[in-house]
Design a protein around this motif. Structure first.
Motif, PDB file in Angstrom:
ATOM      1  N   LEU A   1      82.266 -37.943 -42.026  1.00 51.64           N
ATOM      2  CA  LEU A   1      82.049 -37.265 -40.443  1.00 51.64           C
ATOM      3  C   LEU A   1      81.471 -36.361 -40.243  1.00 51.64           C
ATOM      4  N   GLN A   2      80.942 -35.720 -41.062  1.00 45.20           N
ATOM      5  CA  GLN A   2      80.143 -34.265 -40.783  1.00 45.20           C
ATOM      6  C   GLN A   2      81.237 -33.283 -40.169  1.00 45.20           C
ATOM      7  N   ASP A   3      82.581 -33.130 -40.979  1.00 45.71           N
ATOM      8  CA  ASP A   3      83.708 -32.493 -40.645  1.00 45.71           C
ATOM      9  C   ASP A   3      83.374 -31.306 -41.211  1.00 45.71           C
ATOM     10  N   LYS A   4      82.837 -30.322 -40.790  1.00 39.76           N
ATOM     11  CA  LYS A   4      82.590 -28.966 -41.619  1.00 39.76           C
ATOM     12  C   LYS A   4      83.981 -28.188 -41.443  1.00 39.76           C
ATOM     13  N   ALA A   5      84.585 -28.462 -40.510  1.00 39.84           N
ATOM     14  CA  ALA A   5      85.926 -27.448 -40.430  1.00 39.84           C
ATOM     15  C   ALA A   5      86.862 -27.749 -41.457  1.00 39.84           C
TER      16      ALA A   5
ATOM     17  N   GLY B   1      82.665 -20.325 -45.865  1.00 36.48           N
ATOM     18  CA  GLY B   1      82.513 -20.180 -44.608  1.00 36.48           C
ATOM     19  C   GLY B   1      81.996 -21.054 -43.926  1.00 36.48           C
ATOM     20  N   PRO B   2      81.579 -20.972 -42.464  1.00 38.90           N
ATOM     21  CA  PRO B   2      81.141 -22.113 -41.603  1.00 38.90           C
ATOM     22  C   PRO B   2      79.685 -22.714 -41.997  1.00 38.90           C
ATOM     23  N   LYS B   3      79.022 -21.474 -42.235  1.00 40.16           N
ATOM     24  CA  LYS B   3      77.654 -21.808 -42.736  1.00 40.16           C
ATOM     25  C   LYS B   3      77.443 -22.737 -44.007  1.00 40.16           C
ATOM     26  N   VAL B   4      78.105 -22.311 -45.051  1.00 42.35           N
ATOM     27  CA  VAL B   4      78.142 -23.110 -46.208  1.00 42.35           C
ATOM     28  C   VAL B   4      78.634 -24.317 -46.096  1.00 42.35           C
ATOM     29  N   ALA B   5      79.868 -24.613 -45.404  1.00 44.71           N
ATOM     30  CA  ALA B   5      80.589 -25.590 -45.073  1.00 44.71           C
ATOM     31  C   ALA B   5      79.429 -26.629 -44.377  1.00 44.71           C
TER      32      ALA B   5
END
Length: 206
Positions: A104-108, A117-121
């Motif tokens: 789902l490309q759910d980085k959160a 962090g957000p960038k690595v996720a």
């Protein structure tokens, strides 16, 4: 190379356990989920092991399933993700959670892991997306294909509309995607969104 340890728990630490195998104690570093599932001292345990060798150390990482160990390995292929961070991810999210997050490309969801962090996720879900089918194999059913297409914005309009409608009704996106996948299997590829919503709701009510 150690692939698996089968013995009894001799010690439980904040980030590791000592497994007694016929009188020899092996220190295995584990994630939070694995540690929380350990019964107690003297109990039998089986851990799937990944051995990490560095210039200044040799460390064993233990996992309750081969799938978690495989995720640990796969995560480290992403730029900026080392053993410690990978252990934090599998210690927070189950293999199915990780599959869903990538599909789902759910980085959160991935960013819930300690130290991520957000960038690595974002890198994790982006770089592993195309490798997921080969990695997961039989562990993923038709639902994965739907989730992957939704995450990539390539799902057919009726499918995307049905998932959106179920999500608006209060269902989690993962639940909605799985339900629509079930509906799609029953109704066929040419089904419109109304049919998929109806059958999706039926699947969710089971």
């Amino acid at each position: 190379m150690i692939g698996k340890l089968k013995g009894t728990i001799d010690e439980i630490g904040e980030d590791h356990v000592v497994v007694d195998v016929h009188g020899v104690g092996y220190v295995a570093y584990c994630g939070a989920r694995a540690l929380s599932g350990i019964a107690g001292l003297g109990e039998a345990i089986v851990l799937f092991i990944e051995t990490v060798v560095r210039e200044d150390m040799i460390r064993l990482y233990g996992f309750p399933s081969a799938a978690e160990r495989d995720w640990f390995r796969l995560l480290q292929t992403v730029q900026g993700v080392g053993a410690k961070m990978a252990l934090g991810v599998v210690g927070t999210l189950s293999p199915s959670d990780l599959s869903n997050a990538v599909a789902l490309q759910d980085k959160a969801m991935v960013a819930r892991s300690p130290g991520v962090g957000p960038k690595v996720a974002q890198r994790i879900v982006a770089e592993l997306k195309d490798r997921m089918p080969a990695f997961s194999g039989a562990a993923l059913d038709e639902a994965f294909g739907v989730k992957r297409d939704i995450g990539g914005g390539t799902a057919a309009a009726p499918v995307a509309d049905a998932v959106s409608a179920l999500t608006n009704l209060g269902y989690a996106r993962d639940q909605a995607a799985s339900a629509v996948a079930t509906a799609l299997k029953e109704a066929g590829e040419g089904a419109d969104s109304k049919i998929l919503i109806r059958l999706g709701l039926k699947a969710l009510s089971r």
